[in-house]
Design an enzyme around this catalytic site. Structure first.
Site, PDB file in Angstrom:
ATOM      1  N   ARG A  70       0.719  -1.209  -0.018  1.00 32.12           N
ATOM      2  CA  ARG A  70      -0.048  -0.077   0.024  1.00 32.12           C
ATOM      3  C   ARG A  70       0.768   1.301   0.228  1.00 32.12           C
ATOM      4  O   ARG A  70       0.540   2.436  -0.375  1.00 32.12           O
ATOM      5  CB  ARG A  70      -0.931  -0.074   1.236  1.00 32.12           C
ATOM      6  N   TYR A  94     -15.144  16.907 -17.646  1.00 35.48           N
ATOM      7  CA  TYR A  94     -15.336  15.583 -17.752  1.00 35.48           C
ATOM      8  C   TYR A  94     -16.433  15.375 -16.909  1.00 35.48           C
ATOM      9  O   TYR A  94     -16.605  15.739 -15.874  1.00 35.48           O
ATOM     10  CB  TYR A  94     -14.326  14.595 -17.566  1.00 35.48           C
ATOM     11  N   ASP A 142      -6.344  18.630 -15.047  1.00 40.48           N
ATOM     12  CA  ASP A 142      -6.576  17.216 -15.475  1.00 40.48           C
ATOM     13  C   ASP A 142      -6.006  17.350 -16.947  1.00 40.48           C
ATOM     14  O   ASP A 142      -6.425  17.976 -17.822  1.00 40.48           O
ATOM     15  CB  ASP A 142      -8.094  16.924 -15.190  1.00 40.48           C
ATOM     16  N   LYS A 178      -6.860   6.175 -21.016  1.00 45.16           N
ATOM     17  CA  LYS A 178      -7.099   6.889 -22.248  1.00 45.16           C
ATOM     18  C   LYS A 178      -5.752   6.740 -23.097  1.00 45.16           C
ATOM     19  O   LYS A 178      -5.369   5.798 -23.359  1.00 45.16           O
ATOM     20  CB  LYS A 178      -7.463   8.343 -22.119  1.00 45.16           C
TER      21      LYS A 178
END
Ligand SMILES: *Cc1c(COP(=O)(O)O)cnc(C)c1O
Length: 300
Positions: free
Chosen positions: A55, A119, A192, A217
């Site tokens: 983690r 988005y 972003d 993407k």
């Protein structure tokens, strides 16, 4: 190093023992052995370098993170130590956005000033998930400097959130100016960069505080992996990593491997995609059935 070379080699070819593997191995271990528990304690406490628990970090993810930092101009380098930064790979683009917003607002005004064109899921994250916890959102046309300046002054946000090139209607703001205005109003700037990718723009170099990606993407590019990333410099990255050690929004090592493999061809794919988009746009521009076209022309 050119971005084409960095995409293929950054982060790869680490020497774990006697040999150098040409590609990064997939490390699935959840935790690590050390000869003495004292050393393990020191690794946990960051006194000694090493891996302790997945983690916190993992060698496969670390290689991808080095690659992403290098692409976004945040890799540690001897020439520009002030640019020292890094990346955190996350399990999706959405969790990268959520984790960045929560980390950067922890000790700031619980208000987000957002670009109007964003988005769809990002708008839902703000309105449906964060607003009920007291984080206020206001929208502004990020391309209208006067409106942005006024919103910064009246709303007093803790951070500003925008996309370099908005998905899907391709709105583009003046990054350097937006960073300048945001910082003057004591707000951090989150960008972003999923749609533009670091081949076209590297927002940290224009003053952004955090760059967020969906790796799903263009970057990974093969439709076979979901992932996200947060890239930042200095203390801001340390805060992101501290959050991640507790919250655990991390990417799995198999996905980290696939993302790295996909990114090797990303600059070539992106160049071709831009060329194809130009051809499609030229065709549609004169088509009688098309009323309006959204396309970013090369100003050159
Ligand atoms: C897809 C996308 C996201 C979300 O990423 P996921 O990997 O699907 O969670 C965020 N921002 C933009 C601009 C996107 O296109």
């Amino acid at each position: 190093m050119k971005i084409h070379t960095a995409a293929v080699h950054a982060g790869d070819r680490k020497k774990p023992g006697k040999h150098i593997p040409v590609t990064t191995p997939i490390h699935t271990a959840a935790s690590y052995f050390y000869g003495e528990s004292e050393i393990l304690d020191k690794v946990f406490g960051h006194e000694v370098e090493g891996y302790a628990y997945a983690r916190y970090d993992n060698p496969t993810n670390a290689a991808l993170e080095e690659l992403l930092a290098s692409l976004e101009g945040a890799a540690p380098s001897a020439e520009s130590p002030e640019a020292r930064g890094g990346a955190l790979a996350t399990s999706s683009g959405m969790v990268a956005l959520q984790a960045t917003l929560l980390t950067c607002l922890a000790e700031r005004r619980k208000k987000v000033l957002c670009a109007e064109a964003l988005y769809g899921a990002t708008v839902k994250l703000l309105m449906n998930m964060l607003e009920p916890f007291g984080i206020e959102t206001r929208f502004v046309d990020i391309c209208d400097e006067a409106a942005l300046a006024k919103a910064l002054e009246t709303f007093q946000p803790g951070c500003v959130l925008m996309e370099t090139v908005s998905n899907p209607i391709l709105r583009v703001g003046d990054l350097a100016r937006i960073a300048e205005l945001s910082h003057a109003a004591k707000a951090l700037l989150i960008v972003d960069n999923t749609f533009a990718t670091p081949l076209l723009v590297r927002p940290l170099e224009h003053g952004a505080d955090y760059v967020v990606h969906s790796l799903t993407k263009y970057l990974s590019g093969h439709g076979d992996v979901m992932g996200g990333a947060i890239i930042a410099r200095g203390e801001k990255l340390e805060e992101i990593r501290a959050m991640s050690r507790v919250v655990g929004p991390i990417l799995g090592p198999f996905e980290a491997y696939l993302a790295m493999r996909g990114i090797k061809t990303f600059p070539l794919r992106m160049e071709r995609q831009c060329r194809n988009a130009a051809a499609v746009a030229a065709f549609l521009r004169t088509h009688p059935a098309i009323e309006q076209e959204y396309y970013l022309d090369d100003p050159a």
